[in-house]
Motif scaffolding. Structure first.
Motif, PDB file in Angstrom:
ATOM      1  N   UNK A  55       7.366  -0.780   7.420  1.00 57.23           N
ATOM      2  CA  UNK A  55       7.171  -1.626   6.253  1.00 57.23           C
ATOM      3  C   UNK A  55       6.553  -2.959   6.644  1.00 57.23           C
ATOM      4  N   UNK A  56       6.998  -3.527   7.765  1.00 51.77           N
ATOM      5  CA  UNK A  56       6.455  -4.794   8.235  1.00 51.77           C
ATOM      6  C   UNK A  56       4.979  -4.650   8.570  1.00 51.77           C
ATOM      7  N   UNK A  57       4.615  -3.525   9.218  1.00 53.84           N
ATOM      8  CA  UNK A  57       3.222  -3.308   9.569  1.00 53.84           C
ATOM      9  C   UNK A  57       2.358  -3.164   8.329  1.00 53.84           C
ATOM     10  N   UNK A  58       2.890  -2.510   7.296  1.00 47.50           N
ATOM     11  CA  UNK A  58       2.125  -2.341   6.069  1.00 47.50           C
ATOM     12  C   UNK A  58       1.865  -3.675   5.395  1.00 47.50           C
ATOM     13  N   UNK A  59       2.854  -4.570   5.392  1.00 50.49           N
ATOM     14  CA  UNK A  59       2.674  -5.892   4.805  1.00 50.49           C
ATOM     15  C   UNK A  59       1.641  -6.685   5.589  1.00 50.49           C
ATOM     16  N   UNK A  60       1.691  -6.550   6.924  1.00 53.06           N
ATOM     17  CA  UNK A  60       0.741  -7.279   7.759  1.00 53.06           C
ATOM     18  C   UNK A  60      -0.691  -6.830   7.491  1.00 53.06           C
ATOM     19  N   UNK A  61      -0.880  -5.529   7.165  1.00 56.34           N
ATOM     20  CA  UNK A  61      -2.217  -5.023   6.898  1.00 56.34           C
ATOM     21  C   UNK A  61      -2.860  -5.687   5.693  1.00 56.34           C
ATOM     22  N   UNK A  62      -2.039  -6.226   4.771  1.00 54.52           N
ATOM     23  CA  UNK A  62      -2.574  -6.886   3.584  1.00 54.52           C
ATOM     24  C   UNK A  62      -3.475  -8.051   3.966  1.00 54.52           C
ATOM     25  N   UNK A  63      -3.217  -8.658   5.132  1.00 50.44           N
ATOM     26  CA  UNK A  63      -3.979  -9.813   5.572  1.00 50.44           C
ATOM     27  C   UNK A  63      -5.431  -9.450   5.884  1.00 50.44           C
ATOM     28  N   UNK A  64      -5.726  -8.168   6.070  1.00 51.45           N
ATOM     29  CA  UNK A  64      -7.063  -7.778   6.490  1.00 51.45           C
ATOM     30  C   UNK A  64      -7.756  -6.843   5.499  1.00 51.45           C
ATOM     31  N   UNK A  65      -7.091  -6.495   4.417  1.00 57.12           N
ATOM     32  CA  UNK A  65      -7.656  -5.537   3.486  1.00 57.12           C
ATOM     33  C   UNK A  65      -7.688  -6.118   2.083  1.00 57.12           C
ATOM     34  N   UNK A  66      -8.171  -5.305   1.134  1.00 55.50           N
ATOM     35  CA  UNK A  66      -8.200  -5.748  -0.248  1.00 55.50           C
ATOM     36  C   UNK A  66      -9.430  -6.579  -0.548  1.00 55.50           C
TER      37      UNK A  66
ATOM     38  N   UNK B 230     -16.631 -14.263   5.648  1.00 55.56           N
ATOM     39  CA  UNK B 230     -15.637 -15.325   5.521  1.00 55.56           C
ATOM     40  C   UNK B 230     -14.289 -14.709   5.880  1.00 55.56           C
ATOM     41  N   UNK B 231     -14.114 -14.365   7.173  1.00 53.19           N
ATOM     42  CA  UNK B 231     -12.912 -13.633   7.590  1.00 53.19           C
ATOM     43  C   UNK B 231     -11.646 -14.463   7.421  1.00 53.19           C
ATOM     44  N   UNK B 232     -10.678 -13.868   6.765  1.00 55.19           N
ATOM     45  CA  UNK B 232      -9.401 -14.535   6.508  1.00 55.19           C
ATOM     46  C   UNK B 232      -8.358 -13.906   7.424  1.00 55.19           C
ATOM     47  N   UNK B 233      -7.964 -14.650   8.464  1.00 55.04           N
ATOM     48  CA  UNK B 233      -7.026 -14.130   9.449  1.00 55.04           C
ATOM     49  C   UNK B 233      -5.917 -15.143   9.695  1.00 55.04           C
TER      50      UNK B 233
ATOM     51  N   UNK C 195      -5.457 -13.330  -3.300  1.00 54.03           N
ATOM     52  CA  UNK C 195      -5.583 -14.775  -3.123  1.00 54.03           C
ATOM     53  C   UNK C 195      -5.139 -15.182  -1.723  1.00 54.03           C
ATOM     54  N   UNK C 196      -5.502 -16.402  -1.341  1.00 54.06           N
ATOM     55  CA  UNK C 196      -5.026 -16.989  -0.091  1.00 54.06           C
ATOM     56  C   UNK C 196      -5.226 -18.497  -0.179  1.00 54.06           C
TER      57      UNK C 196
END
Length: 238
Positions: free
Chosen positions: A17-28, A35-38, A67-68
């Motif tokens: 579950x933690x890994x899936x949440x972290x993937x949100x930072x790089x997808x969508x 304009x890479x958001x990391x 959003x970010x």
């Protein structure tokens, strides 16, 4: 007999579950290679304008699918800039966050509405692509010792004009996309039946490199020329 200890299955599920949440930072919709958001990454820039030279650091927090927040830190100003991720691209929802130096310096704007995007979606990064960004704003300034509220429009006309090599302190980027932007501002107010207005124009050229983001920007306004260059990118916590 030695009894083997087996980790509970719940621990594995929690890790997944933690890994899936972290993937949100790089997808969508927020995933734009220009304009890479990391997280835990810091873009360090140098700003030169007619009155000062300073550095600022850009980083990203609160990264989600739609959003970010971009965090800007420098000796001159600090800002938390909210970006929205739309199907057409990325947009800064507050105009005041766009300004590092131009004819409107010293004014504090409140954004009433916006149209368009700041940067287009990845599939639109081709030479000749054009788009507009519009803001409806208001600001309060002092006129003859009285506070007066002005309202007006900012229109930014953008076009991808070239793919070329650009060199900055961070290195040479052989295939940087050059975006030319013409920004016009018209702020007006009626005082006792008398109309007053403020007009300003800025020519902006910006260079973006894939997987890096903004590497250089030159803004030309009545008050002078401002140059922003990428110094280096620092990754922490990796």
């Amino acid at each position: 007999m030695i009894k083997e200890e087996v980790e509970p299955q719940e621990t594995v599920e929690e890790t997944e579950e933690i890994e899936e949440v972290k993937d949100v930072e790089y997808t969508g919709l927020c995933n734009n290679p220009y304009f890479p958001v990391k997280p835990d990454t810091f873009w360090n820039y140098k700003v030169q304008n007619p009155s000062d030279t300073y550095e600022y650091v850009s980083s990203f927090i609160e990264i989600a699918n739609e959003s970010f927040m971009e965090k800007i830190e420098s000796k001159v100003f600090n800002a938390d800039i909210k970006w929205l991720c739309l199907s057409d691209g990325l947009v800064q929802s507050e105009y005041s966050a766009l300004m590092l130096e131009d004819d409107s310096q010293g004014m504090e704007f409140t954004t009433e509405s916006y149209e368009g995007v700041t940067l287009p979606s990845p599939d639109k990064w081709i030479i000749g692509y054009k788009w507009d960004t519009r803001y409806r704003v208001r600001t309060t300034i002092i006129v003859e010792d009285e506070q007066v509220t002005f309202t007006g429009d900012i229109i930014i006309k953008n076009e991808i004009v070239l793919i070329e090599s650009v060199t900055v302190p961070a290195g040479t980027f052989p295939e940087a996309f050059k975006i030319d932007s013409d920004k016009s501002m018209n702020i007006s107010v009626d005082i006792g039946g008398t109309s007053m207005s403020f007009d300003a124009y800025t020519d902006i050229s910006s260079w973006y490199a894939e997987d890096t983001g903004l590497v250089k920007q030159i803004s030309k306004a009545t008050c002078g020329t401002t140059t922003i260059e990428l110094l280096y990118i620092e990754e922490k916590g990796i």
